[in-house]
Write a protein that holds these residues in place. Structure first.
Motif, PDB file in Angstrom:
ATOM      1  N   ALA A 145       0.834  -1.209   0.000  1.00 49.35           N
ATOM      2  CA  ALA A 145       0.000   0.000   0.000  1.00 49.35           C
ATOM      3  C   ALA A 145       0.868   1.257   0.000  1.00 49.35           C
ATOM      4  O   ALA A 145       0.572   2.239  -0.694  1.00 49.35           O
ATOM      5  N   ALA A 148       2.421   1.737  -3.461  1.00 53.40           N
ATOM      6  CA  ALA A 148       1.492   2.026  -4.553  1.00 53.40           C
ATOM      7  C   ALA A 148       0.694   3.301  -4.379  1.00 53.40           C
ATOM      8  O   ALA A 148       0.277   3.920  -5.354  1.00 53.40           O
ATOM      9  N   ASP A 149       0.504   3.720  -3.132  1.00 51.90           N
ATOM     10  CA  ASP A 149      -0.435   4.821  -2.882  1.00 51.90           C
ATOM     11  C   ASP A 149       0.248   5.981  -2.158  1.00 51.90           C
ATOM     12  O   ASP A 149       0.696   5.817  -1.017  1.00 51.90           O
ATOM     13  N   PRO A 150       0.336   7.154  -2.777  1.00 50.93           N
ATOM     14  CA  PRO A 150       0.987   8.308  -2.140  1.00 50.93           C
ATOM     15  C   PRO A 150       0.356   8.710  -0.813  1.00 50.93           C
ATOM     16  O   PRO A 150       1.063   9.088   0.122  1.00 50.93           O
ATOM     17  N   SER A 151      -0.967   8.626  -0.702  1.00 50.82           N
ATOM     18  CA  SER A 151      -1.625   9.037   0.542  1.00 50.82           C
ATOM     19  C   SER A 151      -1.279   8.076   1.678  1.00 50.82           C
ATOM     20  O   SER A 151      -1.102   8.499   2.827  1.00 50.82           O
ATOM     21  N   THR A 152      -1.161   6.782   1.368  1.00 51.82           N
ATOM     22  CA  THR A 152      -0.753   5.816   2.388  1.00 51.82           C
ATOM     23  C   THR A 152       0.699   6.061   2.791  1.00 51.82           C
ATOM     24  O   THR A 152       1.042   5.988   3.977  1.00 51.82           O
TER      25      THR A 152
END
Length: 330
Positions: A145, A148-152
């Motif tokens: 996560a 793959a995910d900038p916010s995470t």
């Protein structure tokens, strides 16, 4: 045949609806009304042991006991009926599904020291402990996560910074990781330089003082302070996601140039600046020579050393002569 299929679909839909409303309570009830409470002998109740129930269910006794403990805690809180009030096969009204997550933990780690700490942290953050425990027990999923995910990744960064404040060992480990990674080491050096430059501008804008190239601290001229305040306000207005590098460089170069101009414009300050630089250089040179030892002169001797020292001796003599000529008569 169609009617039979319809009946099966209706039954599945109703069971699904019941579970959607009650969640794990539906299964916990099956345990609560069938498993013998602790302290009760086999002959006192038609209920069976958790081990027997698990064998009949084809699962582990530990899984059965997790449902049992969830019901037990809820019963202590008055959310559901006590075990003794339930008979095998008896149906009772169940709490909402959301309440279930407050009592049930699907993981053995929930009762460990680590699990207890995670649970407490989750409650402090206002989230369900089961969610935090699930993440903690699946670091590979957490890594995926974050990658793959900038916010995470941003949430992980913020959490790590909070953790670093209270974990000196982790601070040291992270520092070593940074130093071992060329890209990170360069980024830290760049950010550190930018922070120093912003601090230089901020010192002038907020405290009204400047540090001259020679290291003197003096009051900043009004015009210089105003210019520092202007650049600082531009920096403070930047959004978090905006690149500040060029703004920092411009602010620093502009303000530093004005400092040099301020020094040159003041004859007395200019003389003091040159005097300070001279003393600074003299102090450094003196310290270097005071730290030299010659116990091993035979081992380190080279002709070039002597030649350079002789040249230095001439330079020092010239310097002394010039200063003596400038000395006021007494």
């Amino acid at each position: 045949m169609a009617g039979s299929a319809d009946d099966l679909i209706v039954r599945d839909a109703r069971e699904f609806g019941a579970y959607a409303r009650t969640g794990g309570w539906a299964f916990a009830l099956k345990v609560a009304r069938s498993v013998r409470p602790g302290g009760q002998a086999a002959g006192e109740t038609p209920k069976v042991s958790a081990k027997e129930f698990a064998e009949l269910a084809g699962c582990s006794p530990e899984r059965v006991m997790r449902f049992y403990k969830a019901w037990d805690m809820a019963a202590d809180d008055g959310v559901v009926a006590q075990f003794e009030a339930l008979a095998p096969g008896e149906d009772v009204e169940l709490p909402d599904a959301d309440v279930w997550l407050s009592y049930y933990s699907s993981r053995n780690s929930a009762t460990s020291v680590r699990g207890t700490a995670i649970t407490a942290a989750a409650e402090a953050e206002g989230i369900r402990p089961t969610k935090a425990l699930e993440v903690a027990e699946n670091p590979t999923a957490l890594r995926a996560a974050i990658l793959a995910d900038p916010s995470t990744a941003e949430a992980a960064r913020a959490a790590l910074l909070d953790r670093l404040k209270e974990d000196p060992a982790l601070q040291a480990e992270l520092a070593r990781d940074v130093l071992r990674t060329d890209g990170l080491k360069k980024a830290v050096a760049t950010e550190s330089r930018a922070a120093d430059r912003i601090g230089y501008v901020r010192q002038i804008a907020e405290n009204g003082q400047i540090k001259t190239p020679a290291g003197q601290t003096i009051d900043a001229p009004v015009e210089l302070r105003a210019e520092a305040e202007r650049h600082l306000s531009l920096l403070d207005e930047l959004d978090d996601d905006e690149e500040a590098g060029e703004w920092v460089t411009e602010a620093y170069d502009t303000v530093k140039g004005l400092v040099v101009q301020a020094v040159e414009a003041d004859p007395e300050l200019r003389v003091q600046e040159r005097r300070t630089k001279f003393y600074s250089s003299l102090q450094k040179a003196t310290k270097v020579f005071e730290e030299l030892t010659f116990d091993d002169a035979d081992d380190i001797y080279e002709d070039d050393m002597v030649n350079r020292l002789e040249d230095l001796q001439v330079a020092i003599a010239t310097c002394i002569t010039a200063l003596r000529k400038a000395a006021p008569e007494r």
